[in-house]
Design a protein around this motif. Structure first.
Motif, PDB file in Angstrom:
ATOM      1  N   ASP A 150      54.939  16.505  69.754  1.00 45.67           N
ATOM      2  CA  ASP A 150      56.668  16.646  69.283  1.00 45.67           C
ATOM      3  C   ASP A 150      56.571  17.541  67.855  1.00 45.67           C
ATOM      4  O   ASP A 150      57.027  18.313  66.572  1.00 45.67           O
ATOM      5  N   GLU A 151      55.961  19.021  68.343  1.00 46.04           N
ATOM      6  CA  GLU A 151      55.964  20.294  67.839  1.00 46.04           C
ATOM      7  C   GLU A 151      55.401  19.880  66.140  1.00 46.04           C
ATOM      8  O   GLU A 151      55.639  20.550  65.317  1.00 46.04           O
ATOM      9  N   PRO A 152      53.963  19.737  66.409  1.00 43.72           N
ATOM     10  CA  PRO A 152      53.750  18.834  65.221  1.00 43.72           C
ATOM     11  C   PRO A 152      52.758  20.078  64.131  1.00 43.72           C
ATOM     12  O   PRO A 152      52.905  20.136  62.838  1.00 43.72           O
ATOM     13  N   GLU A 174      64.555  25.619  73.006  1.00 42.06           N
ATOM     14  CA  GLU A 174      65.167  26.397  72.208  1.00 42.06           C
ATOM     15  C   GLU A 174      66.164  24.843  71.171  1.00 42.06           C
ATOM     16  O   GLU A 174      65.874  23.634  72.297  1.00 42.06           O
ATOM     17  N   SER A 175      65.856  25.316  69.685  1.00 41.63           N
ATOM     18  CA  SER A 175      66.410  23.936  69.872  1.00 41.63           C
ATOM     19  C   SER A 175      67.794  22.655  70.606  1.00 41.63           C
ATOM     20  O   SER A 175      69.028  23.918  70.586  1.00 41.63           O
ATOM     21  N   GLY A 176      67.592  22.062  70.387  1.00 44.00           N
ATOM     22  CA  GLY A 176      68.508  21.439  71.009  1.00 44.00           C
ATOM     23  C   GLY A 176      68.620  21.231  72.383  1.00 44.00           C
ATOM     24  O   GLY A 176      70.080  20.539  72.770  1.00 44.00           O
ATOM     25  N   SER A 177      67.442  21.784  73.228  1.00 43.03           N
ATOM     26  CA  SER A 177      67.405  21.681  74.742  1.00 43.03           C
ATOM     27  C   SER A 177      67.076  20.150  75.214  1.00 43.03           C
ATOM     28  O   SER A 177      67.809  19.914  76.545  1.00 43.03           O
ATOM     29  N   GLY A 178      66.791  19.187  74.270  1.00 46.03           N
ATOM     30  CA  GLY A 178      66.436  17.955  74.526  1.00 46.03           C
ATOM     31  C   GLY A 178      64.821  17.470  74.532  1.00 46.03           C
ATOM     32  O   GLY A 178      64.393  16.517  75.255  1.00 46.03           O
ATOM     33  N   LYS A 179      64.007  18.678  74.114  1.00 45.86           N
ATOM     34  CA  LYS A 179      62.937  18.148  73.986  1.00 45.86           C
ATOM     35  C   LYS A 179      62.199  16.748  73.499  1.00 45.86           C
ATOM     36  O   LYS A 179      61.280  16.169  73.663  1.00 45.86           O
ATOM     37  N   SER A 180      62.716  16.883  71.668  1.00 43.33           N
ATOM     38  CA  SER A 180      62.488  15.927  71.668  1.00 43.33           C
ATOM     39  C   SER A 180      62.872  14.262  72.259  1.00 43.33           C
ATOM     40  O   SER A 180      62.216  13.174  72.151  1.00 43.33           O
ATOM     41  N   ILE A 181      64.347  14.547  72.708  1.00 40.24           N
ATOM     42  CA  ILE A 181      64.726  13.335  73.428  1.00 40.24           C
ATOM     43  C   ILE A 181      64.167  13.067  74.164  1.00 40.24           C
ATOM     44  O   ILE A 181      63.699  11.934  74.864  1.00 40.24           O
ATOM     45  N   THR A 182      63.247  13.743  75.035  1.00 38.58           N
ATOM     46  CA  THR A 182      62.812  13.533  76.024  1.00 38.58           C
ATOM     47  C   THR A 182      61.780  12.922  75.448  1.00 38.58           C
ATOM     48  O   THR A 182      60.829  11.526  76.553  1.00 38.58           O
ATOM     49  N   TRP A 198      71.694   9.795  77.786  1.00 36.49           N
ATOM     50  CA  TRP A 198      72.896  10.052  76.581  1.00 36.49           C
ATOM     51  C   TRP A 198      73.543   9.566  75.550  1.00 36.49           C
ATOM     52  O   TRP A 198      73.335   8.615  75.653  1.00 36.49           O
ATOM     53  N   PHE A 199      74.338  10.565  75.108  1.00 35.92           N
ATOM     54  CA  PHE A 199      74.758  10.287  73.605  1.00 35.92           C
ATOM     55  C   PHE A 199      75.888   9.561  74.494  1.00 35.92           C
ATOM     56  O   PHE A 199      76.818  10.661  74.239  1.00 35.92           O
ATOM     57  N   GLU A 200      76.608   8.549  73.448  1.00 35.21           N
ATOM     58  CA  GLU A 200      78.566   8.761  73.383  1.00 35.21           C
ATOM     59  C   GLU A 200      78.439   8.666  72.601  1.00 35.21           C
ATOM     60  O   GLU A 200      78.126   7.710  71.332  1.00 35.21           O
ATOM     61  N   LYS A 238      75.173  15.135  77.023  1.00 37.02           N
ATOM     62  CA  LYS A 238      73.509  15.092  77.724  1.00 37.02           C
ATOM     63  C   LYS A 238      72.582  15.326  77.217  1.00 37.02           C
ATOM     64  O   LYS A 238      72.183  17.017  77.494  1.00 37.02           O
ATOM     65  N   ALA A 239      71.995  15.014  76.301  1.00 37.69           N
ATOM     66  CA  ALA A 239      70.731  15.821  75.191  1.00 37.69           C
ATOM     67  C   ALA A 239      69.876  15.506  76.993  1.00 37.69           C
ATOM     68  O   ALA A 239      69.198  17.096  76.821  1.00 37.69           O
ATOM     69  N   VAL A 240      69.956  14.834  77.866  1.00 31.10           N
ATOM     70  CA  VAL A 240      68.190  14.730  79.067  1.00 31.10           C
ATOM     71  C   VAL A 240      69.128  14.443  79.248  1.00 31.10           C
ATOM     72  O   VAL A 240      70.009  13.562  79.583  1.00 31.10           O
ATOM     73  N   PHE A 297      54.841  13.302  65.044  1.00 30.07           N
ATOM     74  CA  PHE A 297      56.697  13.781  65.298  1.00 30.07           C
ATOM     75  C   PHE A 297      55.959  14.905  64.285  1.00 30.07           C
ATOM     76  O   PHE A 297      55.722  15.910  63.712  1.00 30.07           O
ATOM     77  N   GLN A 298      58.024  16.188  64.725  1.00 32.30           N
ATOM     78  CA  GLN A 298      57.713  16.959  64.259  1.00 32.30           C
ATOM     79  C   GLN A 298      57.861  17.673  62.810  1.00 32.30           C
ATOM     80  O   GLN A 298      57.315  18.632  62.755  1.00 32.30           O
ATOM     81  N   ASP A 299      58.355  16.500  61.667  1.00 30.83           N
ATOM     82  CA  ASP A 299      58.093  16.715  60.569  1.00 30.83           C
ATOM     83  C   ASP A 299      56.906  15.666  59.557  1.00 30.83           C
ATOM     84  O   ASP A 299      57.229  15.098  59.210  1.00 30.83           O
TER      85      ASP A 299
HETATM   86  N1  ATP Z   1      71.978  10.932  67.230  1.00 27.86           N
HETATM   87  C1  ATP Z   1      72.488  11.435  67.984  1.00 27.86           C
HETATM   88  N2  ATP Z   1      74.126  11.735  68.303  1.00 27.86           N
HETATM   89  C2  ATP Z   1      74.647  12.750  69.525  1.00 27.86           C
HETATM   90  N3  ATP Z   1      73.830  13.648  69.328  1.00 27.86           N
HETATM   91  C3  ATP Z   1      71.982  13.495  69.460  1.00 27.86           C
HETATM   92  C4  ATP Z   1      72.118  12.355  68.777  1.00 27.86           C
HETATM   93  N4  ATP Z   1      70.326  12.598  68.798  1.00 27.86           N
HETATM   94  C5  ATP Z   1      70.501  14.183  69.126  1.00 27.86           C
HETATM   95  N5  ATP Z   1      71.206  14.979  70.049  1.00 27.86           N
HETATM   96  C6  ATP Z   1      71.875  15.760  70.759  1.00 27.86           C
HETATM   97  O1  ATP Z   1      70.495  15.888  71.640  1.00 27.86           O
HETATM   98  C7  ATP Z   1      70.527  17.137  72.241  1.00 27.86           C
HETATM   99  C8  ATP Z   1      68.458  17.310  72.397  1.00 27.86           C
HETATM  100  O2  ATP Z   1      68.045  17.014  70.408  1.00 27.86           O
HETATM  101  P1  ATP Z   1      65.941  17.710  70.765  1.00 27.86           P
HETATM  102  O3  ATP Z   1      65.759  16.919  69.666  1.00 27.86           O
HETATM  103  O4  ATP Z   1      65.741  17.302  71.903  1.00 27.86           O
HETATM  104  O5  ATP Z   1      66.577  19.004  70.531  1.00 27.86           O
HETATM  105  P2  ATP Z   1      65.801  19.610  70.412  1.00 27.86           P
HETATM  106  O6  ATP Z   1      64.560  20.123  72.249  1.00 27.86           O
HETATM  107  O7  ATP Z   1      64.150  18.534  70.633  1.00 27.86           O
HETATM  108  O8  ATP Z   1      65.349  20.800  69.684  1.00 27.86           O
HETATM  109  P3  ATP Z   1      64.523  20.862  68.558  1.00 27.86           P
HETATM  110  O9  ATP Z   1      63.666  22.040  68.724  1.00 27.86           O
HETATM  111  O10 ATP Z   1      66.071  21.380  66.971  1.00 27.86           O
HETATM  112  O11 ATP Z   1      63.991  19.702  67.654  1.00 27.86           O
HETATM  113  C9  ATP Z   1      71.095  17.964  70.947  1.00 27.86           C
HETATM  114  O12 ATP Z   1      72.285  18.051  71.487  1.00 27.86           O
HETATM  115  C10 ATP Z   1      71.367  16.878  70.194  1.00 27.86           C
HETATM  116  O13 ATP Z   1      72.707  16.905  69.141  1.00 27.86           O
END
Ligand code: ATP
Ligand code: SF4
Ligand code: MG
Lengths: 358, 320
Positions: free
Chosen positions: B178-180, B41-49, B12-14, B21-23, B95-97
């Protein structure tokens, strides 16, 4: 421009390729070297123009300030005496002719004799320049050796006690006037504690035939206080710059990637972050070195340091034109050299500039 | 044998605006030599996982719950020094980029050699030889010479190869990719995909392949996990998931992916857009976009397990 045309990539042809292959020079490196040559030649031409222009401006400016004869000769000197001295110094000629003669002599390496010391102006300057350079270089090194680690430390721990104290210290560093800091240093270390001398250059030693304060303990003792005085403001600038650089670099992706590869925090900070922030720092060092030479006037006055700063103040009040003009030309040359060094350092630090230089 | 076991992971991100709640309760496991595709989809939490597994979540993010076991070791309890030793050695991440991840002012050689030396006591010359071999393995021509080049002298595809070569340096047990390939053009993308698949099989590494593109993962993964709003909504063997998706979101992804599409038929899009991570709907997060929603969907969705598959949906597809 003609240099640029000499070997544009399309014209290098087969011969060029084989030659490069033999020398094991890659295409990028080859192009970068050629660009560097063009660059240096262009810079040298600019330097000559700048030197010419400054000499003209300063020459006219000193002429406009006043008549050196009024200062050089006692007030009761007769008209004939005046005319005689004026003729011997060449001051009786019209200004354009005076400048023309100066320029002609300067092109032959003669910058005229000091009106006051009756010695070649360059000799007068170069007798005192080592003392000033010694002081400024020591101050610059001190501000780097202390400023960089402090900036790294503060930047790596933003918001902590350490960070706050370093930042507060650095604010004092550049907001308190230079001369006041100097007097405080003298009060504390020379007067109260009696640890260090506060005036003069001491007895410099000789090392490899060069006379320098670094070569004797007495010389070093005399150097410490003025060097600290001169370095404080600059140190504050370096600290802030480094701290900002660290804070801006740490969140970048390549830092996270470096962590993901298992590098230690130490290596990330000292190599990955450091190499990035050195690029702006080098620019500032270049500018600051100039500021230090300029501020040395104040420090040299406070600590009675026998450098060019003191000399130039005296020479301006004596309207000693040859010394003033020669001093300005030496300083301009120094600045041009520093700028060139900064640009070279840039291309050493940043490979992107190195290959973009074409 | 289980290589990685993630259960009920919560990251989680406070933020001043509220808790993101990213994951939010992600569980999956991975066997040695297995490839799992993490899609969403973008923002679903894959990278944060992925970052959570490595212990590299940037503040204000924090792993607040669940467990991560790697080769039986509890990574959430591991010291920072232990994690550092694992990162880049036993667990590598791509990494992604590719444009942003290499340090622009250090040569490729320097960055690969330091990765070797961070984990092995080895002379510079030996580390360099190892780096050179790794570059050769991912198909970079004249690797010895390229070691002295800087990132900007490489194309995007070549840079990503460098990242892959770096990940392979210590023959890790697990690679998180991560989406290399998203930044690359299609030909290079498929080339790199098949190379990585080959290398992973050859070395018996586990691979987590993160992508928003089901098509990419379909050709590569053994199993597919579909993420939506911080959760895995469906997971199972690749063919099962692609041929008979249970979750309406997966079904939508399959229908909108070019692979599953019959010729001439227009691609279908999932209507609506992903909910903001701050304001997720009550109950099933997919509800506002779902064509199957019913009365139950306002409640929290439990997981249905039908080994080897599982999903989170009250009205799964393919049942009457
Ligand atoms: N530093 C941060 N502060 C607040 N929220 C964050 C932060 N980093 C990520 N998030 C949130 O965590 C969620 C998941 O992010 P994540 O990067 O895992 O997405 P993703 O699935 O990898 O998307 P993408 O395909 O765009 O890479 C997003 O909704 C984002 O808003
Ligand atoms: S639980 Fe309900 S709303 Fe959610 S996906 Fe299944 S049917 Fe749709
Ligand atoms: Mg991502």
């Amino acid at each position: 421009m003609f240099v640029h045309n000499l070997a544009s990539p399309s014209q290098v042809g087969q011969g060029g390729l084989t030659r490069r292959w033999r020398e094991h020079v890659t295409e990028t490196e080859y192009r970068a070297r050629r660009a560097m040559t063009t660059f240096v030649i262009r810079r040298l031409m600019q330097a000559v123009m700048v030197l010419f222009a400054t000499s003209l401006i300063v020459f006219v400016a000193v002429y406009a300030i006043g008549d050196p004869l009024e200062i050089l000769l006692p007030s009761d000197a007769s008209e004939t005496e005046k005319a005689q001295v004026a003729r011997s110094l060449g001051l009786d000629l019209p200004l354009p002719v005076q400048y023309g003669r100066f320029l002609w002599a300067a092109l032959h390496g003669d910058f005229g004799n000091s009106f006051v010391y009756n010695q070649p102006a360059m000799t007068v300057i170069f007798e005192r320049l080592p003392a000033t350079l010694e002081l400024t270089i020591t101050a610059l090194l001190m501000s780097l050796l202390i400023g960089l680690p402090m900036g790294l430390w503060a930047g790596n721990r933003p918001g902590t006690m350490v960070d706050e104290s370093i930042m507060t210290g650095s604010i004092l560093g550049f907001s308190l006037p230079n001369f006041w800091q100097g007097m405080m240093l003298i009060m504390i270390f020379a007067v109260w504690l009696g640890w260090l001398p506060s005036t003069g250059r001491g007895e410099p030693g000789t090392i490899f035939g060069i006379t320098t304060s670094f070569a004797s303990w007495d010389g070093i003792r005399h150097l410490i206080l003025p060097a600290i005085n001169l370095s404080l403001g600059n140190m504050a600038v370096i600290i802030r710059l480094t701290r900002t650089g660290v804070q801006e670099t740490l969140p970048l992706d390549f830092v996270k990637y470096a962590r993901a590869r298992g590098l230690s925090e130490r290596r990330i900070l000292m190599v990955h972050v450091m190499k990035i922030i050195l690029i702006p720092i080098v620019t500032v060092i270049g500018i600051e070195f100039g500021t230090l030479v300029a501020f040395a006037v104040v420090t040299e006055t406070i600590f009675a340091w026998p450098g060019v700063g003191k000399l130039i103040i005296d020479s301006i009040s004596a309207l000693d034109r040859p010394v003033v003009v020669a001093y300005i030309l030496v300083m301009v040359t120094l600045f041009i050299a520093i700028n060139l060094a900064v640009d070279v350092a840039y291309s050493l630090l940043d490979p992107r500039i190195r290959s973009r230089a074409t | 044998m289980t290589l990685l076991e993630v259960s009920e992971l919560k990251t989680w991100f406070e933020t001043p605006a509220g808790t993101v709640k990213a994951v939010d309760g992600v569980s999956f496991s991975l066997a040695k030599g297995e490839i799992i595709g993490l899609v969403g989809e973008s923002g679903s939490g894959k990278s944060i996982t992925g970052f959570s597994i490595l212990g590299l979540v940037d503040p204000p993010g924090k792993v607040v719950g669940g467990s991560i076991r790697f080769n039986g070791e509890d990574l959430r309890a591991a010291s920072e020094e232990r994690l550092r030793a694992l990162r880049g050695d036993r667990i590598a991440m791509i990494f992604q980029d590719p444009m942003m991840t290499l340090n622009p002012v250090l040569s490729i050689g320097t960055q690969m050699v330091e990765t070797v030396q961070a984990h092995r006591r080895m002379s510079r010359a030996d580390a360099r030889a190892k780096a050179r071999d790794a570059l050769g393995r991912v198909g970079i021509p004249r690797p010895e010479e390229r070691l002295d080049a800087y990132p900007h002298e490489f194309s995007g595809g070549m840079r990503q190869r460098v990242a892959i070569a770096t990940a392979l340096l210590h023959e890790p047990d697990l690679i998180i990719a991560d989406e290399p390939t998203t930044a690359l053009d299609v030909t290079i993308q498929s080339q790199i995909l098949s190379e990585v698949q080959g290398l992973a099989a050859e070395m018996g590494m586990g691979l987590i392949w993160i992508s928003h593109d089901l098509g990419v993962v379909a050709g590569l993964a053994d199993r597919i996990a579909v993420m939506y709003a911080g959760r895995i909504v469906e997971e199972g063997p690749r063919d099962d998931v692609l041929d008979a998706p249970r979750h309406p979101y997966t079904s939508g992804l399959v229908a909108s992916a070019p692979i599953a599409n019959e010729r001439g038929k227009p691609l279908r899009q999932i209507r609506g857009s992903a909910p903001s991570a701050l304001h997720r709907p009550e109950g099933c997060a997919f509800r506002p976009r779902c064509d199957h929603a019913g009365d139950l969907c306002l409640n929290d969705v439990p997981e249905t397990c039908a080994t080897p598959r599982r999903w989170r949906c009250f009205y799964p597809m393919g049942s009457s």
